[in-house]
Design a protein around this motif. Sequence first.
Motif, mmCIF file in Angstrom:
data_model
loop_
_atom_site.group_PDB
_atom_site.id
_atom_site.type_symbol
_atom_site.label_atom_id
_atom_site.label_comp_id
_atom_site.label_asym_id
_atom_site.label_seq_id
_atom_site.Cartn_x
_atom_site.Cartn_y
_atom_site.Cartn_z
ATOM 1 N N ALA A 55 0.813 -1.222 0.000
ATOM 2 C CA ALA A 55 0.000 0.000 0.000
ATOM 3 C C ALA A 55 0.840 1.263 0.000
ATOM 4 C CB ALA A 55 -0.912 0.004 1.233
ATOM 5 N N GLY A 56 2.138 1.147 0.367
ATOM 6 C CA GLY A 56 2.948 2.332 0.595
ATOM 7 C C GLY A 56 2.851 2.763 2.040
ATOM 8 N N SER A 57 3.824 3.525 2.488
ATOM 9 C CA SER A 57 3.916 3.858 3.917
ATOM 10 C C SER A 57 2.980 4.991 4.339
ATOM 11 C CB SER A 57 5.353 4.246 4.263
ATOM 12 O OG SER A 57 5.776 5.360 3.482
ATOM 13 N N ALA A 58 2.421 5.737 3.377
ATOM 14 C CA ALA A 58 1.630 6.927 3.739
ATOM 15 C C ALA A 58 0.144 6.635 3.902
ATOM 16 C CB ALA A 58 1.819 8.016 2.675
ATOM 17 N N TRP A 59 -0.342 5.545 3.350
ATOM 18 C CA TRP A 59 -1.785 5.312 3.288
ATOM 19 C C TRP A 59 -2.332 4.753 4.600
ATOM 20 C CZ3 TRP A 59 -4.659 0.694 3.512
ATOM 21 C CH2 TRP A 59 -6.029 0.836 3.186
ATOM 22 N N ARG A 60 -3.533 5.198 4.959
ATOM 23 C CA ARG A 60 -4.259 4.709 6.132
ATOM 24 C C ARG A 60 -5.733 4.533 5.782
ATOM 25 N NH1 ARG A 60 0.310 4.862 7.245
ATOM 26 N NH2 ARG A 60 1.400 5.499 9.145
ATOM 27 N N TYR A 61 -6.399 3.615 6.498
ATOM 28 C CA TYR A 61 -7.849 3.468 6.372
ATOM 29 C C TYR A 61 -8.460 3.665 7.748
ATOM 30 C CZ TYR A 61 -12.471 1.486 5.472
ATOM 31 O OH TYR A 61 -13.826 1.308 5.358
ATOM 32 N N HIS A 62 -9.430 4.576 7.842
ATOM 33 C CA HIS A 62 -10.107 4.826 9.117
ATOM 34 C C HIS A 62 -11.424 4.068 9.129
ATOM 35 C CE1 HIS A 62 -11.230 6.847 12.825
ATOM 36 N NE2 HIS A 62 -12.445 6.994 12.294
ATOM 37 N N GLU A 63 -11.571 3.172 10.105
ATOM 38 C CA GLU A 63 -12.777 2.366 10.235
ATOM 39 C C GLU A 63 -13.719 3.028 11.230
ATOM 40 O OE1 GLU A 63 -13.692 -2.357 10.594
ATOM 41 O OE2 GLU A 63 -12.468 -1.480 12.204
ATOM 42 N N GLN A 64 -14.874 3.411 10.762
ATOM 43 C CA GLN A 64 -15.829 4.096 11.628
ATOM 44 C C GLN A 64 -16.307 3.187 12.763
ATOM 45 O OE1 GLN A 64 -18.998 5.541 9.090
ATOM 46 N NE2 GLN A 64 -17.842 7.364 8.492
ATOM 47 N N GLU A 65 -16.492 1.912 12.474
ATOM 48 C CA GLU A 65 -17.042 0.992 13.466
ATOM 49 C C GLU A 65 -16.164 0.856 14.701
ATOM 50 O OE1 GLU A 65 -18.869 0.014 9.571
ATOM 51 O OE2 GLU A 65 -16.874 0.533 10.277
ATOM 52 N N ASP A 124 -7.469 3.564 12.984
ATOM 53 C CA ASP A 124 -6.807 3.627 11.690
ATOM 54 C C ASP A 124 -5.979 2.367 11.486
ATOM 55 O OD1 ASP A 124 -7.828 6.130 11.219
ATOM 56 O OD2 ASP A 124 -6.005 7.201 11.804
ATOM 57 N N TYR A 125 -6.002 1.860 10.251
ATOM 58 C CA TYR A 125 -5.217 0.678 9.887
ATOM 59 C C TYR A 125 -4.429 0.976 8.617
ATOM 60 C CZ TYR A 125 -8.613 -1.438 13.040
ATOM 61 O OH TYR A 125 -9.398 -1.718 14.131
ATOM 62 N N ASN A 126 -3.235 0.422 8.533
ATOM 63 C CA ASN A 126 -2.422 0.645 7.341
ATOM 64 C C ASN A 126 -1.940 -0.688 6.785
ATOM 65 O OD1 ASN A 126 -0.508 -0.066 9.230
ATOM 66 N ND2 ASN A 126 0.866 1.636 8.825
ATOM 67 N N VAL A 179 -3.725 13.576 0.330
ATOM 68 C CA VAL A 179 -2.965 13.460 1.580
ATOM 69 C C VAL A 179 -2.979 12.030 2.116
ATOM 70 C CG1 VAL A 179 -3.294 15.875 2.209
ATOM 71 C CG2 VAL A 179 -4.981 14.172 2.944
ATOM 72 N N ASN A 180 -3.690 11.136 1.427
ATOM 73 C CA ASN A 180 -3.745 9.728 1.833
ATOM 74 C C ASN A 180 -3.564 8.847 0.595
ATOM 75 O OD1 ASN A 180 -4.094 7.634 3.772
ATOM 76 N ND2 ASN A 180 -6.238 7.406 3.170
ATOM 77 N N PRO A 181 -2.372 8.915 -0.029
ATOM 78 C CA PRO A 181 -2.165 8.219 -1.304
ATOM 79 C C PRO A 181 -1.971 6.719 -1.127
ATOM 80 C CG PRO A 181 -0.120 9.253 -0.592
ATOM 81 C CD PRO A 181 -1.181 9.666 0.414
ATOM 82 N N LEU A 182 -2.521 5.966 -2.064
ATOM 83 C CA LEU A 182 -2.371 4.512 -2.097
ATOM 84 C C LEU A 182 -1.574 4.143 -3.336
ATOM 85 C CD1 LEU A 182 -3.206 1.630 -1.075
ATOM 86 C CD2 LEU A 182 -5.210 1.840 -2.565
ATOM 87 N N VAL A 183 -0.536 3.347 -3.159
ATOM 88 C CA VAL A 183 0.301 2.928 -4.279
ATOM 89 C C VAL A 183 -0.509 2.039 -5.224
ATOM 90 C CG1 VAL A 183 2.289 1.481 -4.917
ATOM 91 C CG2 VAL A 183 2.466 3.078 -3.001
ATOM 92 N N GLY A 184 -0.369 2.285 -6.536
ATOM 93 C CA GLY A 184 -0.865 1.351 -7.540
ATOM 94 C C GLY A 184 -2.360 1.237 -7.673
ATOM 95 N N VAL A 185 -3.106 2.352 -7.528
ATOM 96 C CA VAL A 185 -4.566 2.277 -7.644
ATOM 97 C C VAL A 185 -4.974 1.744 -9.018
ATOM 98 C CG1 VAL A 185 -6.690 3.638 -7.797
ATOM 99 C CG2 VAL A 185 -5.080 4.051 -5.930
ATOM 100 N N GLU A 186 -4.379 2.281 -10.077
ATOM 101 C CA GLU A 186 -4.755 1.855 -11.430
ATOM 102 C C GLU A 186 -4.492 0.373 -11.638
ATOM 103 O OE1 GLU A 186 -6.372 3.628 -13.575
ATOM 104 O OE2 GLU A 186 -6.339 5.464 -12.379
ATOM 105 N N GLY A 187 -3.344 -0.113 -11.126
ATOM 106 C CA GLY A 187 -3.022 -1.528 -11.263
ATOM 107 C C GLY A 187 -4.012 -2.414 -10.537
#
Length: 393
Positions: free
Chosen positions: A107-117, A121-123, A172-180
């Motif tokens: 995912a790359g070191s900068a990306w995070r996902y915030h889970e509302q439930e 945050d998880y990376n 500000v929350n980039p994910l590596v390789g979205v197109e791929g």
Amino acid sequence: MSKLDYLLSPQAIRESAQKVYQATKKGEGHFRIDDTKLAPTVELVLETFRQNYPTLAIPFHSRWGHFRPAGVDRVRWLEAKLGADALENARVKFDLVIPSVLLDAGAGSAWRYHEQETDKDYNRSEGLGVASFHMFMKGQFAADKKSLRTDAQALMNLESHELEQGFQVSSVNPLVGVEGRVKLLNNLGEVLEANQQIFPGARPGGMVDYLKARYGMSLKASELLRAVLDGLGPIWPGRLSHEGVNLGDAWTHSQHGLLVFHKLSQWMTYSLVEPLEEAGFRITDVAELTGLAEYRNGGLLIDSGLLTFKNSRAQSEAHGPESDLILEWRALTVYFLDLIAADVQKALGKTPAEFPLARVLEGGTWWAGRRIAALKREGGGPPLNIVSDGTVF
């Protein structure tokens, strides 16, 4: 065994690894091997076992663990919505886990996902797992955009902005390789539509019915891997093929010729064992599968000093997955994972059948690789600069 059968087998992966190991021991290639570091590396893995799984009740290394970070078993959330049909429940779990595995490149070191439930945050892999889980639970892989299933048409029509929204991607929350990643899911949709022999109903879960029809309720792990390779091989970006068959995670080394790894396909195979067993299937000979040639296991070897770079500048330079250096690193990773597993099994007094490599990966090497990376580098990234398109690492 035909050449194609060989290239799609665990035997080819291990023999690729052996070839590179022997050359490296002769002083060829980009790495040096320090055999004195093997025992401390094994001890680090054993120590990681004791921390993570003190009772040694270790599941297989699979995607399912990434649906359970922070001690929250999200799979229970899914199971609460399922019925009593064991085969249909397995189909639903295939529908979840197959797209999720395909989304599990670095995912790359900068990306995070915030889970509302959980308000957490998880990376990295856990973040990718949780994000894909919620996309599935919201029906975003279903044709009707609400059902707990994955349909060919929905995947073929999936666009980058939908994945970016589901994965909370922004400037500000980039994910590596979205197109791929999107292209892999689009390709998966096309395969599901075109190959309904392996995927009846044009859904990933159709593979459950294919396996039952072909093997009954008992099959070897290598047969499951072959079904994955046969069914999903066409989705990979055009690389190498044999007799018109896409070989997937196979690459040409300048000195060693064709090297094969099938990393994501084996990761997929490990991840399909759990729902099959829950549905009453018996999966045998899991020890035939190999370790996974990815950056956590491979990073463990470099960070522990078992592998060192001949050219110190190589550690900071950027390397594509097709480069000789990366191919050697991946092959040596497969080779040493077998050695580490054998030493771990000996230390624990277990046979390979009792404590297969899949448990060594989950309980020890993958987590040990993450632990030592966090100690050595801020952010815990890999020990070298990998250029990824989101389909390999």
